[in-house]
Enzyme design. Structure first.
Site, PDB file in Angstrom:
ATOM      1  N   LYS A 264       9.037  63.279 -52.642  1.00  0.00           N
ATOM      2  CA  LYS A 264      10.428  63.283 -51.892  1.00  0.00           C
ATOM      3  C   LYS A 264      10.466  63.331 -50.382  1.00  0.00           C
ATOM      4  O   LYS A 264       9.799  64.569 -50.081  1.00  0.00           O
ATOM      5  CB  LYS A 264      11.765  63.418 -52.318  1.00  0.00           C
ATOM      6  CG  LYS A 264      12.343  62.684 -53.889  1.00  0.00           C
ATOM      7  CD  LYS A 264      13.645  63.180 -54.113  1.00  0.00           C
ATOM      8  CE  LYS A 264      14.146  62.339 -55.560  1.00  0.00           C
ATOM      9  NZ  LYS A 264      15.056  62.496 -55.701  1.00  0.00           N
TER      10      LYS A 264
ATOM     11  N   HIS B  31      11.769  60.497 -66.285  1.00  0.00           N
ATOM     12  CA  HIS B  31      12.434  61.732 -65.803  1.00  0.00           C
ATOM     13  C   HIS B  31      13.069  62.669 -66.753  1.00  0.00           C
ATOM     14  O   HIS B  31      13.441  63.753 -66.726  1.00  0.00           O
ATOM     15  CB  HIS B  31      13.702  61.117 -64.572  1.00  0.00           C
ATOM     16  CG  HIS B  31      13.418  62.027 -63.589  1.00  0.00           C
ATOM     17  ND1 HIS B  31      13.065  61.580 -62.872  1.00  0.00           N
ATOM     18  CD2 HIS B  31      14.987  63.203 -63.649  1.00  0.00           C
ATOM     19  CE1 HIS B  31      13.163  62.627 -61.796  1.00  0.00           C
ATOM     20  NE2 HIS B  31      14.209  63.517 -62.022  1.00  0.00           N
TER      21      HIS B  31
ATOM     22  N   ARG C  13      10.110  65.276 -67.467  1.00  0.00           N
ATOM     23  CA  ARG C  13      10.182  66.242 -65.787  1.00  0.00           C
ATOM     24  C   ARG C  13      11.605  67.030 -65.778  1.00  0.00           C
ATOM     25  O   ARG C  13      10.953  68.406 -66.061  1.00  0.00           O
ATOM     26  CB  ARG C  13      10.142  65.226 -64.418  1.00  0.00           C
ATOM     27  CG  ARG C  13      10.438  66.131 -63.493  1.00  0.00           C
ATOM     28  CD  ARG C  13      10.597  65.291 -62.018  1.00  0.00           C
ATOM     29  NE  ARG C  13      11.175  66.156 -61.095  1.00  0.00           N
ATOM     30  CZ  ARG C  13      10.464  66.512 -60.103  1.00  0.00           C
ATOM     31  NH1 ARG C  13       9.130  66.912 -60.184  1.00  0.00           N
ATOM     32  NH2 ARG C  13      11.426  67.420 -59.537  1.00  0.00           N
TER      33      ARG C  13
ATOM     34  N   HIS D 167      11.800  70.910 -55.490  1.00  0.00           N
ATOM     35  CA  HIS D 167      13.218  70.444 -55.204  1.00  0.00           C
ATOM     36  C   HIS D 167      13.355  70.938 -53.146  1.00  0.00           C
ATOM     37  O   HIS D 167      12.577  72.656 -52.875  1.00  0.00           O
ATOM     38  CB  HIS D 167      13.779  71.814 -55.815  1.00  0.00           C
ATOM     39  CG  HIS D 167      14.256  71.006 -57.102  1.00  0.00           C
ATOM     40  ND1 HIS D 167      14.636  71.080 -57.994  1.00  0.00           N
ATOM     41  CD2 HIS D 167      13.820  69.351 -57.705  1.00  0.00           C
ATOM     42  CE1 HIS D 167      14.335  70.382 -59.386  1.00  0.00           C
ATOM     43  NE2 HIS D 167      14.336  68.889 -58.608  1.00  0.00           N
TER      44      HIS D 167
ATOM     45  N   TYR E 215      19.086  73.328 -64.199  1.00  0.00           N
ATOM     46  CA  TYR E 215      18.317  74.255 -65.217  1.00  0.00           C
ATOM     47  C   TYR E 215      18.559  75.003 -66.215  1.00  0.00           C
ATOM     48  O   TYR E 215      17.910  75.751 -66.647  1.00  0.00           O
ATOM     49  CB  TYR E 215      16.685  73.506 -64.907  1.00  0.00           C
ATOM     50  CG  TYR E 215      16.194  72.806 -64.733  1.00  0.00           C
ATOM     51  CD1 TYR E 215      15.539  71.324 -66.004  1.00  0.00           C
ATOM     52  CD2 TYR E 215      16.202  72.189 -63.682  1.00  0.00           C
ATOM     53  CE1 TYR E 215      15.874  70.390 -64.943  1.00  0.00           C
ATOM     54  CE2 TYR E 215      15.371  70.328 -63.706  1.00  0.00           C
ATOM     55  CZ  TYR E 215      15.536  70.237 -64.207  1.00  0.00           C
ATOM     56  OH  TYR E 215      14.857  68.797 -63.648  1.00  0.00           O
TER      57      TYR E 215
END
Length: 345
Positions: free
Chosen positions: A194, A269, A272, A295, A304
């Site tokens: 990203k 995802h 992931r 991130h 998480y």
């Protein structure tokens, strides 16, 4: 006797002229879709009904009115997300009124919907993830080339925590125009994530083994130039030699998870999320997981820790004698910001 229909917010018999003008504006000048205009109309009908009950004109509505109406909607069971959408429609209406010089300010500007609880990321257990990653179809049950490709895709998604866009962007070889590639000798995946940010992720032995197997099969399908813009260099291709699409991978992974006997259909995802959760459970290193996932903010990665707590709580429930005693089960609590409701065993 006919059943009485459930009570609903009553709509005004006739739309306020300002509402009519605003809907014409969003329909004609902003060219919004008819369905969007219908949703705006429904939101503004609620606003008119509330203003009528309060005995105020739309142009005289204050933020105190709006906060009271938000509280009323919330007490009636409307979700925080639903209220947020309604406020968005009202906010746009008063922004337009302000531009028209009909109100001195936007009364919705500082009004917020009730806090929306963030859902936990969906992740597989370690056993389920290993079951899926190690699953292999018998040679008589499918195309060996497709099997080699799909197994490699599964290993990379779970073993590296790649986003699906990063996976489909991989090329078979490194080049100046490649969005991503895998260094077989170094054991690293180089991807473009990203924000066009590059990062490198370690590739485990099981994934490298699957990759060797797939590259041998891929050579029978690959055709120069078959991939259009990328020149046929895609790592994961179909029988026509074209780069796989994200949707194709989603369908294949869901099918594979069902073939592997998992109760939950798996999407990319989810693997992931499983990668992140399992690395965090084993290492406890939140910063490392942040780097591996790419991130920008560690706040995103902190989701998480909530999964990690659930894992620890299950171990506590299963192992601690007081957790299994009558009246004393599941007393371990997460910190307030991550606590999840759980039933005692």
């Amino acid at each position: 006797m006919k059943p009485v229909p459930p009570a609903q917010d009553s709509a005004p018999e006739e739309a306020d002229p300002l509402v009519t003008r605003y809907l014409a504006y969003v329909r004609v000048e902003k060219r919004l879709a008819s369905r969007t205009v219908e949703l705006y109309m429904a939101d503004l009908e609620k606003l008119q009904a509330n203003a009528r009950k309060a005995g105020v004109a739309l142009t005289d509505v204050k933020h105190t009115h709006l906060r009271r109406w938000v509280a009323q909607m919330h007490s009636r069971g409307r979700s925080g997300r639903g209220i947020a959408l309604i406020l968005s429609g009202w906010r746009g209406f008063y922004t337009w009124l302000g531009r028209e010089g009909l109100v001195p300010g936007n009364p919705v500007q500082d009004v917020r919907s009730p806090k929306i609880a963030k859902p936990l990321p969906k992740a597989l257990s370690v056993d389920e993830a290993v079951q899926l990653a190690s699953f292999e179809l018998e040679a008589t049950d499918g195309d060996p080339f497709l099997e080699a490709r799909d197994q490699c895709i599964t290993e990379l998604l779970y073993g590296c925590g790649l986003r699906i866009s990063e996976l489909v962007g991989l090329d078979a070889q490194a080049s100046g125009k490649a969005r991503g590639w895998i260094d077989m000798q170094g054991g690293d995946a180089h991807v473009l994530g990203k924000g066009e940010k590059r990062r490198s992720v370690p590739v485990g032995g099981a994934a490298l083994k699957s990759l060797h197997k797939w590259l041998a099969a891929r050579s029978l399908w690959a055709r120069p130039g078959a991939d259009g813009v990328q020149g046929g260099e895609a790592l994961f291709i179909n029988q026509r030699g074209s780069r796989l699409t994200p949707q194709h991978i989603r369908v294949r992974l869901k099918q594979r998870s069902q073939q592997a006997g998992l109760a939950t259909p798996v999407h990319p995802h989810m693997l992931r999320h499983s990668f992140a959760s399992h690395v965090l459970q084993s290492s406890g290193d939140l910063r490392a997981v942040q780097e591996l996932l790419g991130h920008a903010s560690i706040t995103t990665t902190q989701a998480y820790t909530r999964l990690d707590f659930q894992h620890l709580a299950k171990i506590y429930d299963a192992a601690h004698p007081r957790a299994m005693s009558d009246g004393a089960g599941s007393k371990a609590k997460a910190p307030p910001e991550v606590q999840e409701p759980r039933k005692p065993k």
